[in-house]
Design a protein around this motif. Structure first.
Motif, PDB file in Angstrom:
ATOM      1  N   VAL A 155      49.577  20.564   0.413  1.00 37.28           N
ATOM      2  CA  VAL A 155      48.136  20.361  -0.104  1.00 37.28           C
ATOM      3  C   VAL A 155      47.170  21.134   1.099  1.00 37.28           C
ATOM      4  O   VAL A 155      47.282  20.842   2.137  1.00 37.28           O
ATOM      5  CB  VAL A 155      47.471  18.961  -0.069  1.00 37.28           C
ATOM      6  N   ASP A 156      46.414  22.101   0.582  1.00 37.32           N
ATOM      7  CA  ASP A 156      45.646  22.932   1.362  1.00 37.32           C
ATOM      8  C   ASP A 156      44.169  22.063   1.441  1.00 37.32           C
ATOM      9  O   ASP A 156      43.955  21.005   1.047  1.00 37.32           O
ATOM     10  CB  ASP A 156      45.258  24.210   0.849  1.00 37.32           C
ATOM     11  N   ARG A 157      43.158  22.642   2.272  1.00 42.26           N
ATOM     12  CA  ARG A 157      42.139  22.089   2.806  1.00 42.26           C
ATOM     13  C   ARG A 157      41.053  21.513   1.731  1.00 42.26           C
ATOM     14  O   ARG A 157      40.365  20.578   1.702  1.00 42.26           O
ATOM     15  CB  ARG A 157      41.246  22.867   3.819  1.00 42.26           C
ATOM     16  N   ARG A 158      41.327  22.195   0.445  1.00 40.92           N
ATOM     17  CA  ARG A 158      40.412  22.071  -0.591  1.00 40.92           C
ATOM     18  C   ARG A 158      40.996  21.053  -1.445  1.00 40.92           C
ATOM     19  O   ARG A 158      40.576  20.895  -2.721  1.00 40.92           O
ATOM     20  CB  ARG A 158      39.983  23.481  -1.252  1.00 40.92           C
TER      21      ARG A 158
END
Ligand SMILES: [Zn+2]
Length: 420
Positions: free
Chosen positions: A105-108
């Motif tokens: 899961v990326d930062r966004r």
């Protein structure tokens, strides 16, 4: 298969990493085995229909089980009919084993899937439209420039599987305006009719437009304008967008039907229904008729939903003979006059809601001593006829065995008079 391809060098032509094609082969073989097993279920049914001789049945069952069906003409013919085969759909997909990919899961908050690429230690990253990470073995498909990720989930782990079923016995009738109507008069899946008719209209309109375009392309090709013909075929007669819209529509209809069946199971420990799988016509026999194809397909989905939801939530699904359930009055048993969604019983002088009346009849069939699941259509009619005649002359029910019922049905008036 895998060892043979490794030995003779076939695998060098695949152009993917060893692990990927080996998994794909394993997956394809598992598919073939599953199709074989499900074909055998159908063929076992065909054997029971064909003969009642226990020795002959045993011989065929044994041959089928031991995969010696090819030497028996009847079994070979049945297997050819029921064993799905002959179409390879693996040109645009690959199987990835659980230990060969990861999700991040990326930062966004977006979910990414990383799978092995063609170069060693170079992962290909794919953004997913879901927030639920896939698990287990994945099947990646390339469709219309997008990647579809398919994986298996355990039905017992689904949220709906934790939901208990009801505690009553409920009859359900399958419809087209509503997905199902139950014997309490409850209608579930009320948007089904609208979904189906709008799809049917859209399909007809699109087929008309495509036919027109195709004839323009053909005319152009005949005149020698191959560039124009090619342009039309490539830009206006493709199948990618059509397939995607069809898939979206199928998903909506499935949700509507499954939700409807869940509503019925909410109150039922036992669901009584017509066996919808029995008369399910194959895709090939329906031809190009859009409405009939849609109807046959929704019937299959309803059958699937009834089996699937019952199994997951622990209710019992009972199949009954549905002959005349939509025409007979549930109160007196006489055949009424159907007009639209109403059923008029001239004998009781009552107008019923046709689908609710049918659901009640279906419920009553579950406890019917004379009408079994496989009682032929014409015999059901005679049994119903016999009952109403007996009712008219106020005869007590002395014997309801089928033999007596049939004899009475043949001479209803004479037997009635002699008993008066
Ligand atoms: Zn009636």
């Amino acid at each position: 298969m895998r060892d043979r391809w490794l030995a003779d060098g076939t695998h060098t032509r695949f152009g993917v990493l060893a692990n990927a094609w080996k998994e794909t082969v394993r997956d394809a073989m598992a598919d073939i085995a599953a199709n074989l097993a499900s074909a055998k279920v159908e063929v076992r049914r065909a054997i029971t229909r064909r003969t009642t001789d226990p020795v002959e049945r045993k011989r065929m069952f044994t041959a089928l089980k031991a995969d010696r069906w090819a030497v028996d003409p009847f079994l070979a013919r049945q297997m050819r009919t029921h064993w799905k085969r002959g179409r390879n759909r693996t040109h645009d997909q690959i199987v990835v084993r659980a230990d060969k990919y990861n999700t991040v899961v990326d930062r966004r908050g977006r979910l990414w899937l990383a799978v092995p690429g063609l170069e060693r230690r170079q992962m290909v990253r794919i953004p997913l439209s879901s927030t639920v990470a896939p698990t287990g073995t994945l099947r990646l498909m390339l469709r219309g420039g997008r990647v579809e990720v398919h994986y298996q989930i355990d039905a017992s782990q689904m949220r709906s599987s934790q939901r208990p079923c009801g505690d009553r016995t409920v009859g359900v009738d399958k419809g087209y305006t509503e997905a199902v109507t139950d014997s309490d008069g409850g209608r579930h899946g009320t948007r089904l009719g609208q979904l189906l008719s709008s799809e049917s209209d859209q399909l007809k309109e699109r087929n008309r437009r495509r036919a027109k375009l195709r004839s323009i392309a053909n005319t152009a090709a005949r005149r020698g304008d191959h560039a124009k013909a090619h342009r039309i075929r490539a830009n206006n007669l493709g199948t990618v967008k059509r397939e995607r819209q069809a898939a979206r529509h199928r998903a909506r209809v499935r949700t509507e039907i499954f939700t409807a069946v869940h509503r019925a199971v909410d109150k039922a420990a036992t669901v009584v229904a017509e066996d919808l799988t029995k008369s399910f016509a194959g895709r090939t026999t329906l031809g190009r008729n859009v409405n009939r194809r849609l109807a046959a397909w929704t019937k299959g989905v309803t059958a699937e939903a009834l089996t699937n939801v019952s199994e997951r939530r622990g209710s019992v699904l009972v199949h009954v003979n549905a002959a005349y359930t939509s025409q007979a009055c549930h109160r007196c048993g006489r055949l009424g006059r159907r007009s639209g969604d109403r059923l008029h019983c001239t004998s009781c002088g009552v107008v019923w809601q046709a689908d609710v009346n049918a659901a009640i009849n279906i419920l009553q069939r579950a406890g019917d001593p004379d009408i079994a699941l496989h009682t032929p259509h014409h015999a059901v009619r005679q049994i119903l006829q016999d009952r109403t005649d007996r009712h008219r002359t106020r005869l007590p029910v002395q014997d309801s065995s089928p033999a007596t019922a049939e004899r009475r049905a043949n001479h209803p008036n004479r037997s009635a008079m002699s008993n008066n």
